[in-house]
Design an enzyme around this catalytic site. Sequence first.
Site, PDB file in Angstrom:
ATOM      1  N   HIS A 181       0.853  -1.185   0.000  1.00 39.71           N
ATOM      2  CA  HIS A 181       0.000   0.000   0.000  1.00 39.71           C
ATOM      3  C   HIS A 181       0.890   1.236   0.000  1.00 39.71           C
ATOM      4  CE1 HIS A 181       0.968  -0.517   4.231  1.00 39.71           C
ATOM      5  NE2 HIS A 181       0.514   0.700   4.483  1.00 39.71           N
ATOM      6  N   ASP A 191       6.022   4.583   4.874  1.00 35.55           N
ATOM      7  CA  ASP A 191       6.996   3.612   5.389  1.00 35.55           C
ATOM      8  C   ASP A 191       7.029   2.331   4.561  1.00 35.55           C
ATOM      9  OD1 ASP A 191       4.369   3.436   6.507  1.00 35.55           O
ATOM     10  OD2 ASP A 191       5.061   2.032   8.031  1.00 35.55           O
ATOM     11  N   HIS A 208       7.572  -5.112  11.511  1.00 34.45           N
ATOM     12  CA  HIS A 208       6.820  -3.859  11.422  1.00 34.45           C
ATOM     13  C   HIS A 208       6.419  -3.393  12.814  1.00 34.45           C
ATOM     14  CE1 HIS A 208       3.534  -1.053  10.291  1.00 34.45           C
ATOM     15  NE2 HIS A 208       4.245  -0.882   9.185  1.00 34.45           N
TER      16      HIS A 208
END
EC number: 3.1.26.11
Length: 299
Positions: A61, A65, A260
């Site tokens: 997406h 980041d 993440h």
Amino acid sequence: MRELVVLGTASMVPTRTRSHNAYLLRWDRETILFDPGEGTQRQMLFAGVSVSPLTRICVSHFHGDHCLGLPGVIQRLSIDGVAHPVAAHFPASGARYFERLRHASSFHETAELVPHPVTGDGPLAEGPSGVLEAYRLDHVIDSVGYRLVEPDGHTMVPELLARHGIAGPDVSRLVREGSLGSVRVEDVSVPRPGQRFGFVMDTRLCDGVYRVAEGADLLVIEATFRDADHKLAHDYGHLTAGQAGKVAAESGVRTLVLTHFSQRYQDFTGHHDEAAEHFGGSIVVADDLMRIPVPKRRP
């Protein structure tokens, strides 16, 4: 060679020890770069990998980041004289962001980058190493998870080949054609399950998460928050470590890679333990520059 090179493991804000997202998958003749966040080029240098073998770039997406490293990587393809086409997969709704990042500054473009916007669930591309698939996730903007599936095959059994008098070039011919005279591949082999790789970033729990994770030998999945922060995770469209563990347990995953991580945490033992409450397989809490081999084939 089948291995994951972890280039960055932070979430929105990088830390002194964790760079923004980026993951390089080496899978036979495929080299796939997932979610190149800011600083990816430098992390690749530290990891001892280059853009030259890249065959695909997959973006889940268009939050920064996960994509702000694209301009440098794309320009580097031309600087290094990459001669083969490189496919780029990303949610179709983010095509304008992709084009802006692709042409973020002036450069002499010689490499062939081929955009393939993802418009729905299912297969994206098929190659000698497997089928690349994408499935919609549930984030605050359009996001997709990726999965690489190797077809099932056969492992030849020398004793059975000898019993049927098949040797040398006839073995390759048998594999290629499926039969040789009255002897079929099934008569001289045992089934060999194909391997599977899954990549899940920013999302709440949804069907797409489970479709990507199903039967994965190696699953890379976000664990941005600890379970105590589950409401925050849901509000911002993320998973907790415990949820990642449940997904792995319910999907038959073999090796679970947690990554993440929010900058609010300094100790990640809790992420491991919360995932382990649900999942009894191998759990890796990813660090920058870590190399993780894809597990050996299932028997």
